[in-house]
Write a protein that holds these residues in place. Structure first.
Motif, mmCIF file in Angstrom:
data_model
loop_
_atom_site.group_PDB
_atom_site.id
_atom_site.type_symbol
_atom_site.label_atom_id
_atom_site.label_comp_id
_atom_site.label_asym_id
_atom_site.label_seq_id
_atom_site.Cartn_x
_atom_site.Cartn_y
_atom_site.Cartn_z
ATOM 1 N N GLU A 178 16.529 -40.191 3.392
ATOM 2 C CA GLU A 178 15.771 -40.858 2.333
ATOM 3 C C GLU A 178 14.884 -39.860 1.569
ATOM 4 O O GLU A 178 14.130 -39.222 2.167
ATOM 5 N N VAL A 179 15.027 -39.590 0.283
ATOM 6 C CA VAL A 179 14.364 -38.720 -0.497
ATOM 7 C C VAL A 179 13.751 -39.215 -1.775
ATOM 8 O O VAL A 179 14.515 -40.248 -2.409
ATOM 9 N N ASN A 180 12.587 -38.732 -2.286
ATOM 10 C CA ASN A 180 12.276 -38.920 -3.728
ATOM 11 C C ASN A 180 13.369 -38.624 -4.892
ATOM 12 O O ASN A 180 13.759 -37.403 -4.442
ATOM 13 N N PRO A 181 13.705 -39.473 -5.669
ATOM 14 C CA PRO A 181 14.778 -38.945 -6.476
ATOM 15 C C PRO A 181 14.578 -37.323 -7.330
ATOM 16 O O PRO A 181 15.223 -36.869 -7.442
ATOM 17 N N SER A 182 13.245 -37.180 -7.455
ATOM 18 C CA SER A 182 13.040 -35.950 -7.989
ATOM 19 C C SER A 182 13.319 -34.663 -6.877
ATOM 20 O O SER A 182 13.298 -33.617 -7.430
ATOM 21 N N HIS A 183 13.338 -35.097 -5.637
ATOM 22 C CA HIS A 183 13.896 -33.896 -4.679
ATOM 23 C C HIS A 183 15.238 -33.868 -4.263
ATOM 24 O O HIS A 183 15.673 -32.887 -3.730
#
Length: 262
Positions: A178-183
């Protein structure tokens, strides 16, 4: 002895250092065949300008890793990391990268051994789809690093050790993160992750997340083709050409498989 107990026992004897490398690194397997005088080689491996990847196998290492993750997450505005880095957790381990005795990077690997994954909280349907087709699913969580030291070779070493544990030791077929969309673009471009879960709010860090998936069977093929071949980096802009050369990876894997608890 359960699967995770055996896993920890095998790993513990190499918890001091799994691999050491310089920056820009010449990757060196600890205990490998480096040639020359053994005492001189050992002193080189413990120099303060080298990075060392270690298993967070005791309370002190676990606290160091947890503090580093909390610090880095706080710097980017996350309100908390949730979960645990405790080595008492039966279904996860934490790998920490050190410069000297200071943690400069962490990754926690979660194993789907009956209690589910942290990512099931938001993306159980998507992960169940991987399970339903016969996949064995692991997850990468609490990835954090000192961005001042970031380089492709540094990142490759971190992910390469995780790959060895997930694929070479335990034969997992799939990994999720799970990652931040910006990453997300970084993971897609550098490692070949694909987005399989839409943006949702992650309550553990109070920030948006998307679910990314990596086919570890395909990664194994990729690693066999390009690992250790830095000259291919101009054409292949992923991290994989910077992975350990095949002979070095094989020695690390074999040693971890044969390790006896001490």
């Amino acid at each position: 002895m359960g699967i995770m107990d055996r896993f920890r026992s095998a790993s513990r004897s190499w918890a001091k250092t799994i691999v050491a490398f310089e920056s820009p690194p010449r990757l060196r397997e600890v205990g490998g065949q480096s040639g020359g005088d053994p005492e001189h080689a050992t002193s080189q491996l413990t120099r303060e300008d080298q990075f060392k990847i270690r298993l967070a196998h005791n309370d002190e290492r676990t606290r160091d890793a947890k503090f580093f993750v909390e610090k880095r997450y706080g710097e980017v505005g996350y309100q908390g990391i949730g979960g645990t880095l405790s080595n008492s957790c039966p279904d996860s381990i934490t790998l920490a990268t050190y410069q000297g005795e200071q943690v400069i990077g962490t990754q926690t690997l979660g194993f789907d051994v009956g209690k589910g994954l942290l990512a099931d909280e938001l993306y159980k349907a998507e992960i169940d789809a991987l399970r339903a087709r016969g996949g064995t699913v692991a997850e990468i969580t609490k990835f954090a690093l000192d961005t001042k030291l970031t380089s492709k070779r540094f990142l490759a070493a971190m992910f390469n050790v995780s790959y060895i544990y997930l694929r070479k030791l335990w034969r997992y077929s799939d990994a999720v993160i799970e990652v931040n969309p910006s990453h997300a673009a970084f993971y897609k471009r550098m490692l070949g992750f694909k987005e399989i879960g839409p943006e949702r709010m992650c309550p553990r860090v109070h920030a948006p997340a998307v679910l990314l998936w990596l086919d570890l069977v395909e990664v194994e093929r990729k690693v066999a083709e390009v690992a250790g071949r830095h000259e291919l980096a101009k054409q292949d802009r992923t991290l994989y050409p910077y992975f350990f050369p095949p002979q070095e990876e094989a020695r690390i894997t074999d040693r971890l498989l044969r390790a006896e608890p001490k």
